[in-house]
Design an enzyme around this catalytic site. Structure first.
Site, PDB file in Angstrom:
ATOM      1  N   ASP A 116       0.844  -1.192   0.000  1.00 49.34           N
ATOM      2  CA  ASP A 116       0.000   0.000   0.000  1.00 49.34           C
ATOM      3  C   ASP A 116       0.882   1.245   0.000  1.00 49.34           C
ATOM      4  O   ASP A 116       1.632   1.468   0.939  1.00 49.34           O
ATOM      5  CB  ASP A 116      -0.909  -0.010   1.233  1.00 49.34           C
ATOM      6  N   ARG A 118      -0.444   4.409  -0.436  1.00 53.28           N
ATOM      7  CA  ARG A 118      -1.267   5.605  -0.226  1.00 53.28           C
ATOM      8  C   ARG A 118      -0.745   6.460   0.918  1.00 53.28           C
ATOM      9  O   ARG A 118      -0.213   5.958   1.896  1.00 53.28           O
ATOM     10  CB  ARG A 118      -2.721   5.209   0.035  1.00 53.28           C
TER      11      ARG A 118
END
Length: 184
Positions: A116, A118
């Site tokens: 991930d 983000r």
């Protein structure tokens, strides 16, 4: 902006870092003294636009908009972080790897990405610009909670958003729960 889930005020933001545009859909009045219902949603072209059943993104987006409409106020941030931040082209390559047996995390890692990528700093800045500092967060993702709190957004409550699974996303959801700690 009129939608199937009522009328929302549309706010457009552009990141000074990469030039990407992000959207805040705001319904009703938000108050700095009251906890605002918020969904921070990362872009998913395949799920949000084309209705892919491989993920739960489109249904989560729809459920969030419906919940905000039912409450009469809230904020939906639509962040341009396709494929958990890896971008559309790598996400499509990751899909191919998933068809060959890898799960979503393994596919991202095979392509040289972490599970991930983000970042929630820009989302936190948008919320602050809207006058939102205390939130009731619609998410299953504990990393999103940590990511927003790191930028002085006070999360009063984490509310799950769980569309029903289907045969095409059952493995994906199991991976999110087991490897990413999602509360599913």
């Amino acid at each position: 902006m009129p939608t199937d889930y009522g009328d929302f005020d549309l706010h457009l933001y552009r990141s000074l870092v990469d030039g990407l545009h992000h959207i805040a859909l705001v319904k009703g009045k938000v108050s700095p003294s009251k906890a605002t219902l918020v969904r921070v949603h990362s872009e998913c072209l395949t799920g949000d636009v084309f209705g892919s059943r491989r993920c739960d993104c489109g249904p989560q987006l729809q459920l969030a908009m419906k919940r905000i409409d039912q409450e009469g106020s809230g904020v939906l941030l639509y962040m341009r972080q396709e494929g958990r931040g890896i971008g559309l082209a790598p996400k499509i390559r990751a899909y191919k790897l998933q068809e060959q047996g890898l799960d979503t995390v393994q596919a991202n890692e095979r392509l040289g990405f972490p599970m991930d990528l983000r970042d929630y700093g820009l989302g936190a800045q948008i919320l602050a610009d809207l006058g939102v500092h205390k939130i009731r967060l619609l998410t299953n993702n504990p990393r999103k909670v940590v990511g927003l709190e790191a930028y002085d957004i006070h999360i009063v409550e984490q509310l799950p958003i769980r569309p029903p699974p289907n045969p095409h996303n059952a493995r994906y959801l199991a991976t999110k729960k087991k490897k990413m700690g999602h509360k599913l």
